[in-house]
Design an enzyme around this catalytic site. Sequence first.
Site, PDB file in Angstrom:
ATOM      1  N   GLU A  34       1.087  11.088   3.828  1.00 33.29           N
ATOM      2  CA  GLU A  34       1.681  11.246   2.716  1.00 33.29           C
ATOM      3  C   GLU A  34       2.975  10.643   2.578  1.00 33.29           C
ATOM      4  O   GLU A  34       3.889  10.598   3.643  1.00 33.29           O
ATOM      5  CB  GLU A  34       2.039  12.779   2.389  1.00 33.29           C
ATOM      6  CG  GLU A  34       1.389  13.082   0.782  1.00 33.29           C
ATOM      7  CD  GLU A  34      -0.052  12.751   0.472  1.00 33.29           C
ATOM      8  OE1 GLU A  34      -0.333  11.651  -0.181  1.00 33.29           O
ATOM      9  OE2 GLU A  34      -0.877  13.802   0.822  1.00 33.29           O
ATOM     10  N   HIS A  35       3.411   9.923   1.606  1.00 31.98           N
ATOM     11  CA  HIS A  35       4.543   8.965   1.568  1.00 31.98           C
ATOM     12  C   HIS A  35       4.709   8.071   2.457  1.00 31.98           C
ATOM     13  O   HIS A  35       5.823   7.955   2.872  1.00 31.98           O
ATOM     14  CB  HIS A  35       5.828  10.126   1.557  1.00 31.98           C
ATOM     15  CG  HIS A  35       5.887  10.735   0.217  1.00 31.98           C
ATOM     16  ND1 HIS A  35       6.494  10.479  -1.214  1.00 31.98           N
ATOM     17  CD2 HIS A  35       5.334  12.259  -0.074  1.00 31.98           C
ATOM     18  CE1 HIS A  35       6.162  11.175  -1.884  1.00 31.98           C
ATOM     19  NE2 HIS A  35       5.724  12.416  -1.323  1.00 31.98           N
ATOM     20  N   THR A  36       3.571   7.698   2.916  1.00 30.73           N
ATOM     21  CA  THR A  36       3.678   6.693   4.270  1.00 30.73           C
ATOM     22  C   THR A  36       3.379   5.393   3.571  1.00 30.73           C
ATOM     23  O   THR A  36       3.772   4.210   4.045  1.00 30.73           O
ATOM     24  CB  THR A  36       2.974   6.793   5.166  1.00 30.73           C
ATOM     25  OG1 THR A  36       1.640   7.203   4.538  1.00 30.73           O
ATOM     26  CG2 THR A  36       3.327   7.901   6.280  1.00 30.73           C
ATOM     27  N   ASP A  37       2.685   5.390   2.364  1.00 29.01           N
ATOM     28  CA  ASP A  37       2.148   4.071   2.006  1.00 29.01           C
ATOM     29  C   ASP A  37       3.481   3.035   1.380  1.00 29.01           C
ATOM     30  O   ASP A  37       3.302   1.952   1.985  1.00 29.01           O
ATOM     31  CB  ASP A  37       1.192   4.150   0.679  1.00 29.01           C
ATOM     32  CG  ASP A  37       1.722   5.012  -0.599  1.00 29.01           C
ATOM     33  OD1 ASP A  37       2.735   5.426  -0.515  1.00 29.01           O
ATOM     34  OD2 ASP A  37       0.976   4.900  -1.595  1.00 29.01           O
ATOM     35  N   GLY A 124      -2.208  16.148  -8.502  1.00 27.26           N
ATOM     36  CA  GLY A 124      -1.960  15.234  -7.454  1.00 27.26           C
ATOM     37  C   GLY A 124      -3.263  14.643  -7.037  1.00 27.26           C
ATOM     38  O   GLY A 124      -3.231  13.965  -5.889  1.00 27.26           O
ATOM     39  N   SER A 126      -4.239  11.656  -8.680  1.00 26.15           N
ATOM     40  CA  SER A 126      -4.029  10.370  -9.230  1.00 26.15           C
ATOM     41  C   SER A 126      -4.909   9.999 -10.375  1.00 26.15           C
ATOM     42  O   SER A 126      -5.680   9.213 -10.319  1.00 26.15           O
ATOM     43  CB  SER A 126      -4.513   9.439  -8.181  1.00 26.15           C
ATOM     44  OG  SER A 126      -3.369   9.103  -7.724  1.00 26.15           O
ATOM     45  N   SER A 128      -3.724   8.821 -12.899  1.00 25.48           N
ATOM     46  CA  SER A 128      -3.269   7.662 -13.670  1.00 25.48           C
ATOM     47  C   SER A 128      -3.750   6.270 -12.903  1.00 25.48           C
ATOM     48  O   SER A 128      -4.247   5.500 -13.501  1.00 25.48           O
ATOM     49  CB  SER A 128      -1.515   7.477 -13.400  1.00 25.48           C
ATOM     50  OG  SER A 128      -1.129   7.626 -12.130  1.00 25.48           O
ATOM     51  N   GLU A 161       2.563   0.870 -12.937  1.00 22.30           N
ATOM     52  CA  GLU A 161       3.310   2.235 -12.603  1.00 22.30           C
ATOM     53  C   GLU A 161       4.892   1.515 -12.345  1.00 22.30           C
ATOM     54  O   GLU A 161       5.598   2.205 -13.055  1.00 22.30           O
ATOM     55  CB  GLU A 161       2.896   2.905 -11.298  1.00 22.30           C
ATOM     56  CG  GLU A 161       1.528   3.467 -11.341  1.00 22.30           C
ATOM     57  CD  GLU A 161       1.539   4.664 -11.924  1.00 22.30           C
ATOM     58  OE1 GLU A 161       2.484   5.184 -12.522  1.00 22.30           O
ATOM     59  OE2 GLU A 161       0.388   5.118 -12.088  1.00 22.30           O
ATOM     60  N   ASP A 173      -3.308   5.081  -3.999  1.00 23.81           N
ATOM     61  CA  ASP A 173      -3.858   5.745  -4.989  1.00 23.81           C
ATOM     62  C   ASP A 173      -4.859   4.730  -5.655  1.00 23.81           C
ATOM     63  O   ASP A 173      -6.138   4.952  -5.923  1.00 23.81           O
ATOM     64  CB  ASP A 173      -2.879   6.216  -6.545  1.00 23.81           C
ATOM     65  CG  ASP A 173      -2.072   7.198  -5.697  1.00 23.81           C
ATOM     66  OD1 ASP A 173      -2.279   7.696  -4.507  1.00 23.81           O
ATOM     67  OD2 ASP A 173      -1.140   7.748  -6.281  1.00 23.81           O
TER      68      ASP A 173
HETATM   69  C1  GLA Z   1       1.865   9.297  -5.220  1.00 27.17           C
HETATM   70  C2  GLA Z   1       1.994   7.756  -5.145  1.00 27.17           C
HETATM   71  C3  GLA Z   1       1.527   7.396  -3.615  1.00 27.17           C
HETATM   72  C4  GLA Z   1       1.982   7.873  -2.477  1.00 27.17           C
HETATM   73  C5  GLA Z   1       1.825   9.454  -2.959  1.00 27.17           C
HETATM   74  C6  GLA Z   1       2.260  10.275  -1.904  1.00 27.17           C
HETATM   75  O1  GLA Z   1       0.465   9.790  -5.306  1.00 27.17           O
HETATM   76  O2  GLA Z   1       1.466   7.241  -6.201  1.00 27.17           O
HETATM   77  O3  GLA Z   1       1.551   5.912  -3.928  1.00 27.17           O
HETATM   78  O4  GLA Z   1       3.307   7.643  -2.324  1.00 27.17           O
HETATM   79  O5  GLA Z   1       2.383  10.044  -4.004  1.00 27.17           O
HETATM   80  O6  GLA Z   1       1.757   9.846  -0.484  1.00 27.17           O
END
Ligand code: GLA
Length: 388
Positions: A34-37, A124, A126, A128, A161, A173
Site C-alpha cells: 500500500e502506498h508503494t506504487d 477503497g 477504486s 474511480s 486523476e 488501481d
Molecule cells: C489509492 C491510489 C493508488 C495507491 C493506493 C494506496 O488507491 O489511487 O494509486 O496509491 O491509494 O496504495
Amino acid sequence: MLDIEFVRSRFIKHFDGKTGNVYTSPGRINLIGEHTDYNGGFVFPGAVDKGVVAEMRANGTEDTVMAYAIDLKDRVDFKLSDPNGPRASWARYIYGIALEMKKLGVPVKGFNIAFAGDVPLGAGMSSSAAMESCFACGLNDIFGDNKVSQWDMVLAGQATEHNYCGVNCGIMDQFASVFGKAGCLMRLDCRSREFEYFPFKPDGYRLVLLDSVVKHQLAGSPYNDRRNSCENVVKHIAAKHPEATFETLRDCTWEQLDEVRAEVGEEDYKRAKFVLGEKDRVLAVCDALNEGDYEKVGELMYQTHEGLSKDYEVSCEELDFLNDIAKENGVTGSRIMGGGFGGCTINLVRNDLYRQFIADAKKRFNEKYGHEPKVYDVVIGDGSRKLC
Ligand code: GLA
C-alpha cells in the site's frame, strides 16, 4: 455483476432510442503493498467481480458528450472543447479520459454514454479507476480501432486523476482494473512495470472485506501530502549522494533514510520508514505464497496495518477497531486496504473462523458506531473488456 440489459434500457430511454456498445471494468482489492506504487515499489492487487458497465455510441457531433449516470439519475452534457469541462465529479472522469485518449492519438468525437456501477463508493476498492478504464476501453474501441495499448490506457486513467480530479495517485488501481484476470492476483513492479499473475486459491482460507462505511475524500486531501512527504525524503537523500540517481524511495536504503532523519523531521521520516518496510513485505508475501504459508502472509498483513496506522497515519478509529476485532477472533491477516482515511479492511480468514468473525465484527461495530460494517466476499474477476 451488473445486468447489461438494465444499462441498455436506460441508454435507450435517455438518448435517441438506439443502442451502442457495452463495456465493463472492475474495481480492485490489494493483498499487500500500500502506498508503494508512487514510490516505485511493488503492489499485489487483483480485480474484483464488481465494476462499472457503460453503454457508449458515437453521436455524430464534433465534440458534444451526452452523459447519464444511471445510479445518480444525473444527466450532464458538455463539450470536449470546453477548457473547464463539466463540474459534476463523475462527469470529470469522462471528460478527463476523453482528453487523455485524444492526447494518445485517438480521434475522439461526440458520444453518448450511460453507465452504472456496483463497486461500493468510498470503500477503497477504486470505483474511480473502474470508471476511467471502462471509458478508456470504450473510446479506444469506438474511435481508436483499439490501437491504444493496455498500458497506455492505465496511464491515461492515472493522468485523468492527476489532471482533472486532483489526486496524485500511483498506477495500481488502473493497472488492476485493466489487466485483472479471474482467480489471479498480480504482483506488479511499479518501477519497471513488469508483472506476474499469481493464481490465488488459498486452501482452507478466504478473503473478505469489511467496509466501515466511513467515507474518504482523496482530492485535496492528506493522500497528496503523503506523496509529498515521500518525495521530500528522496530529495534530501539525493542531495547527499550526488554520485547516484534517486527517483523514488525504491532507490533508497535504510541507511540513507537514517542519514536524513534529522533534516526531514520525524513525520516525513515515519512516512518513508513505512514505505521501505512495505516494499520488503510485498516480496516476503510472494515467497510465503509460493510456499503456501498463509499464516506468514497474514502476519505481514498485520504488520502493514500497524505501519499504515502508526507511521503512515492513514487509518482511522473505525478501521483500527475492525483490525483489533480480527486479531481477537484469530483471523490470520487483516489490514486497512487502499488509500486509507476510511474504507475497508481486507481479511485473510480461515474457513472455520469465518462465521464467528463476521458475526462478532457486525455486533461489536454496531454497538460502538451505530451501524454494521458491510461484508464483501472477495471474488477475483477479469479486467476491462467489451461485453457486446
Ligand atoms: C489509492 C491510489 C493508488 C495507491 C493506493 C494506496 O488507491 O489511487 O494509486 O496509491 O491509494 O496504495
